[in-house]
Design a protein around this motif. Structure first.
Motif, mmCIF file in Angstrom:
data_model
loop_
_atom_site.group_PDB
_atom_site.id
_atom_site.type_symbol
_atom_site.label_atom_id
_atom_site.label_comp_id
_atom_site.label_asym_id
_atom_site.label_seq_id
_atom_site.Cartn_x
_atom_site.Cartn_y
_atom_site.Cartn_z
ATOM 1 N N ARG A 1 2.795 1.665 -3.323
ATOM 2 C CA ARG A 1 1.932 2.119 -4.432
ATOM 3 C C ARG A 1 1.633 3.610 -4.309
ATOM 4 N N GLU A 2 1.485 4.077 -3.077
ATOM 5 C CA GLU A 2 1.047 5.470 -2.869
ATOM 6 C C GLU A 2 2.167 6.499 -2.984
ATOM 7 N N ILE A 3 3.385 6.122 -2.677
ATOM 8 C CA ILE A 3 4.473 7.119 -2.568
ATOM 9 C C ILE A 3 4.843 7.696 -3.939
ATOM 10 N N ALA B 1 3.177 0.294 -10.469
ATOM 11 C CA ALA B 1 3.969 0.431 -9.250
ATOM 12 C C ALA B 1 5.266 -0.384 -9.329
ATOM 13 N N LYS C 1 0.839 -1.197 0.000
ATOM 14 C CA LYS C 1 0.000 0.000 0.000
ATOM 15 C C LYS C 1 0.882 1.258 0.000
ATOM 16 N N ALA C 2 1.856 1.291 0.897
ATOM 17 C CA ALA C 2 2.734 2.467 1.010
ATOM 18 C C ALA C 2 3.558 2.661 -0.257
#
Ligand SMILES: [Zn+2]
Length: 421
Positions: free
Chosen positions: A121-123, A159, A118-119
């Protein structure tokens, strides 16, 4: 002969020899030369041996002399298995584990690999670059000059490509050499748990061909384990990756014997990783096929397991053994190759010479770089580590500290007296 960089006044030059892999009795072949000198030209070694035999080495005007002040010099470490470009922090989860909470409780609190996916993919790409670079700097300060680095926290094309672009940007801007691996098969993506075949089809039909086409990854790696990919799925993915031109690695037999060791031999993998539960038959097949066993003793330490990979049995069976950190946020949070060399000796009963060969020449062989790095010999890159002390044995004897004083990368001082320059 001409040189533009010389390391002189070396107390002990300790290096494996040749192109490897070093197996069986040769696994402990570390050539130790007292009172030595190494010279390089344009980053390539032209002489490595007794200082007394180096009379014809001529330092070009403007060339640099590095005084080792009687200390030991080794090849730069090759960390042949890392998950370098990840985002997020799992210290909270670690704290729960240290308080004795179960895996299920941790997962229910949002822990585990899903958290890192999750982290990551988001950064933003630039932020991922910055945190990965910080880790790479720490690696260099601990003597690592070549590193393999995997994607595998993206688990979708965008990602995964972001992680691989970060590796390319680091490779272009940082002294440490980076060998990139696409590990889109690190786990089943959280959104595909109920339809795993769709994700496997996506890797085969789209992710692997796109990544290969981008030129951003040289290796493919798959996690074959209960609850992750089966032996058959791993085989299918490895064959597809090979067909596309990737070299192949397999995370095998880490938590149970799923036949990963023998699979690695069957699919022509360059290396198999972890191998705590590898069967005798799997070990024999790896030896026959020349598959490198990349052992990661930081993992059982960090997970507080009593078990470790059967390094002695592997060496006796003729399997080339490499040692690496497995740097990742869940099961081995360290950048330190000296620590891993110490664990190889203390926990897997490797000889110090074997552990050094495993962390240099055999590691290089496991990422197909043994023609360039992994030993200090004419023709290879001048990638060297200067220890704090006179004897190479202090690398293990004086444990739990950073024994690396200076680091040379391609004939340039990049760490001097413990500081980046
Ligand atoms: Zn790993």
């Amino acid at each position: 002969m001409n040189a533009d960089f010389v390391i002189e006044n070396i107390g002990q030059l300790a290096t494996p020899v040749g192109l490897g892999p070093a197996t069986g009795r040769q696994a402990a072949d570390l050539r130790v030369t007292e009172a030595a000198l190494i010279a390089s030209l344009n980053g390539r070694i032209v002489y490595a041996g007794p200082a007394a035999g180096a009379r014809e080495v001529e330092l070009a005007p403007g060339g640099e002399r590095f005084d080792a002040e009687g200390r030991a010099v080794l090849p730069g470490f090759v960390d042949s298995h890392t998950h370098l470009p990840f985002a997020g922090d799992r210290s909270h989860e670690f704290l729960m584990r240290m308080q004795g909470r179960s895996y299920q409780e941790i997962a229910a609190a949002g822990g585990g690999i899903v958290n890192t996916v999750k982290a990551t993919r988001e950064i933003a790409e630039d932020d991922l670059l910055a945190i990965s670079q910080t880790r790479l700097e720490r690696m260099l300060l601990h003597g690592t000059t070549t590193v393999e680095a995997k994607s595998g926290y993206g688990l979708n094309l965008d990602a995964e490509m972001k992680q691989l672009r970060v590796l390319k940007r680091l490779a272009d801007s940082h002294p440490v050499t980076i060998v990139p691996t696409c590990m889109c098969a690190h786990d089943i993506p959280p959104e595909a748990r109920a339809r795993r075949d769709d994700y496997i089809g996506l890797m085969i039909g789209e992710i692997l061909p796109s990544v290969r086409g981008s030129g951003l990854a040289e290796f493919f790696d798959v996690f074959v384990e209960k609850g992750v990919y089966t032996r058959d799925e791993g085989g299918r993915l490895c064959r597809r990756a090979t067909e596309l031109g990737f070299l192949v690695k397999v995370h095998a037999d880490e938590l149970s014997d799923t036949g990963g060791a023998s699979l690695s031999a069957e699919v022509g993998a360059v290396s198999a990783e972890h191998l705590l539960y590898a069967s005798d038959e799997g070990i024999r097949k790896m030896a026959a096929a020349g598959v490198v066993a990349t052992l990661l003793p930081g993992v059982p330490l960090f997970l507080m397991m009593d078990r470790h990979a059967p390094a002695r049995a592997m060496i006796e069976a003729g399997v080339p053994v490499a040692l690496a950190t497995d740097l990742n946020p869940g099961s081995s949070n360290t950048e330190s190759m000296p620590m891993i060399i110490q664990l190889g000796c203390f926990r897997m009963k490797m000889r110090i010479e074997e552990a050094i060969v495993a962390a240099t020449l055999n590691g290089a062989h496991g990422i197909r770089r043994a023609h360039e790095v992994g030993s200090l010999e004419p023709g290879k890159w001048m990638d060297a580590v200067v220890l704090d002390s006179r004897a190479f044995v202090d690398l293990v004897y004086h444990y739990g500290v950073n024994p690396v004083r200076s680091v040379i990368k391609r004939g340039r001082v990049v760490v001097r007296d413990g500081r980046r320059v």
